[in-house]
Design an enzyme around this catalytic site. Structure first.
Site, short mmCIF file in Angstrom:
data_model
loop_
_atom_site.label_atom_id
_atom_site.label_comp_id
_atom_site.label_asym_id
_atom_site.label_seq_id
_atom_site.Cartn_x
_atom_site.Cartn_y
_atom_site.Cartn_z
N ARG A 68 -59.16 -9.68 59.94
CA ARG A 68 -59.01 -10.68 61.08
C ARG A 68 -60.24 -11.52 61.17
O ARG A 68 -60.20 -12.87 61.36
CB ARG A 68 -58.63 -10.28 62.38
CG ARG A 68 -58.28 -11.23 63.41
CD ARG A 68 -57.74 -10.42 64.62
NE ARG A 68 -57.14 -11.52 65.58
CZ ARG A 68 -57.78 -11.50 66.89
NH1 ARG A 68 -58.91 -10.81 67.20
NH2 ARG A 68 -57.37 -12.45 67.66
N ILE A 98 -56.95 -18.23 68.18
CA ILE A 98 -56.10 -17.32 66.95
C ILE A 98 -55.44 -16.55 68.18
O ILE A 98 -56.14 -15.97 68.98
CB ILE A 98 -57.25 -16.44 66.37
CG1 ILE A 98 -56.50 -15.53 65.42
CG2 ILE A 98 -58.31 -15.95 66.98
CD1 ILE A 98 -57.43 -15.06 64.08
N SER A 99 -54.29 -15.98 67.74
CA SER A 99 -53.57 -15.26 68.80
C SER A 99 -54.21 -13.86 68.83
O SER A 99 -54.93 -13.17 67.98
CB SER A 99 -52.15 -14.97 68.51
OG SER A 99 -51.44 -16.24 68.15
N GLN A 100 -53.83 -13.07 69.93
CA GLN A 100 -54.15 -11.77 70.27
C GLN A 100 -53.46 -10.79 69.33
O GLN A 100 -52.17 -11.06 69.39
CB GLN A 100 -53.74 -11.45 71.79
CG GLN A 100 -54.23 -10.01 72.18
CD GLN A 100 -53.63 -9.62 73.49
OE1 GLN A 100 -53.05 -10.70 74.36
NE2 GLN A 100 -53.61 -8.60 74.02
N PRO A 101 -54.20 -9.88 68.66
CA PRO A 101 -53.49 -9.03 67.52
C PRO A 101 -52.21 -8.27 68.27
O PRO A 101 -51.22 -8.03 67.63
CB PRO A 101 -54.58 -7.68 67.50
CG PRO A 101 -55.89 -8.61 67.43
CD PRO A 101 -55.73 -9.58 68.72
#
Ligand code: SAH
Length: 227
Positions: free
Chosen positions: A48, A74-77
């Site tokens: 990431r 960026i999206s949260q994992p």
């Protein structure tokens, strides 16, 4: 982007982006109920940190959304894992449409699970950056489009799965129409502060909806930007 002295990003990571730091993230996802081994393995092996600016890359394996410029994130994992798991529930997916490429992190995860990913982004510099990131990861089963994805991508549909990583107030009708039989759509729906993650499944001309959880995404905007 982190580099190893010859200007090439380091895919395996060092220090705060090391394998040990990634394992800690995996533990967190498992604690929060992610149980698909397939999804967990992909998150474990997808770097990431290459999707972030160098100044933020040391935070890449924290379970949080982070800024990527242009007012986007960026999206949260955990959310990436949850959405991906929901799409895979009824088996393998061949063709996927993603609306909101951003820097391409969710795209990278989907591209390792599907035969082809079609992804649309309205902000050109982000799409260009995503292209570069995904090339670096040698993921080649991706079709990119710069434009407004709020009406889907009819020419490449219908799709086994549609994933929207920006929130509309209401689900655009076209997205239902571009689902195959048994196809699934995972989408955040609602206003700025309150959205619910919905999972829509197509059964003939009927659609069932399941609310997965409360989430917070950037809004799905209409129109494309030309720069
Ligand atoms: N998928 C990304 C998250 C991107 S954030 C990840 O994995 O990290 C959501 C993205 O949706 C933003 O880049 C935003 O520009 C884009 N977006 C918003 N409205 C859009 C639209 N109508 N068409 C295409 N992209 C859109």
């Amino acid at each position: 982007m982190s580099s190893n002295g010859n200007n090439r990003p380091n895919l395996s990571g060092i220090g705060m982006t090391s394998q040990r730091t990634r394992e800690r993230l995996l533990g967190r996802l498992i604690d929060q109920g992610i149980n698909s081994m397939e999804v967990l393995d992909i998150i474990r092996s997808t770097p990431r940190h290459i999707f972030l600016d160098e100044a933020l890359s040391h935070r890449a394996y924290e379970d949080v959304a982070l800024p990527i410029g242009h007012n986007q994130t960026i999206s949260q994992p955990y959310v990436v894992a949850r959405m991906t798991e929901a799409l895979l529930k009824s088996g393998a997916v061949e063709s996927v449409l993603e609306i909101g490429t951003g820097c391409g992190y969710q795209t990278a995860v989907m591209a390792q699970l599907a035969k082809t990913v079609h992804t649309v982004e309205r902000i050109k510099p982000l799409l260009d950056r995503a292209r570069k990131n995904l090339k670096l990861l040698k993921l080649r089963n991706i079709n990119f489009r710069h434009g407004d994805g709020s009406a889907g991508w009819e020419n490449n549909g219908p799709f086994d799965a549609i994933i929207t990583t920006a929130a509309p107030q209401q689900i655009p009708r076209e997205l239902f129409q571009q689902l195959k039989q048994g196809g699934r759509l995972v989408i955040p729906v609602g206003g700025d502060n309150q959205q619910e993650l919905q999972l829509i499944t197509r059964h003939g001309d009927d659609f069932s909806a399941e609310v997965l959880e409360a989430v917070r995404f950037v809004p799905l905007l209409v129109g494309q930007l030309h720069h």
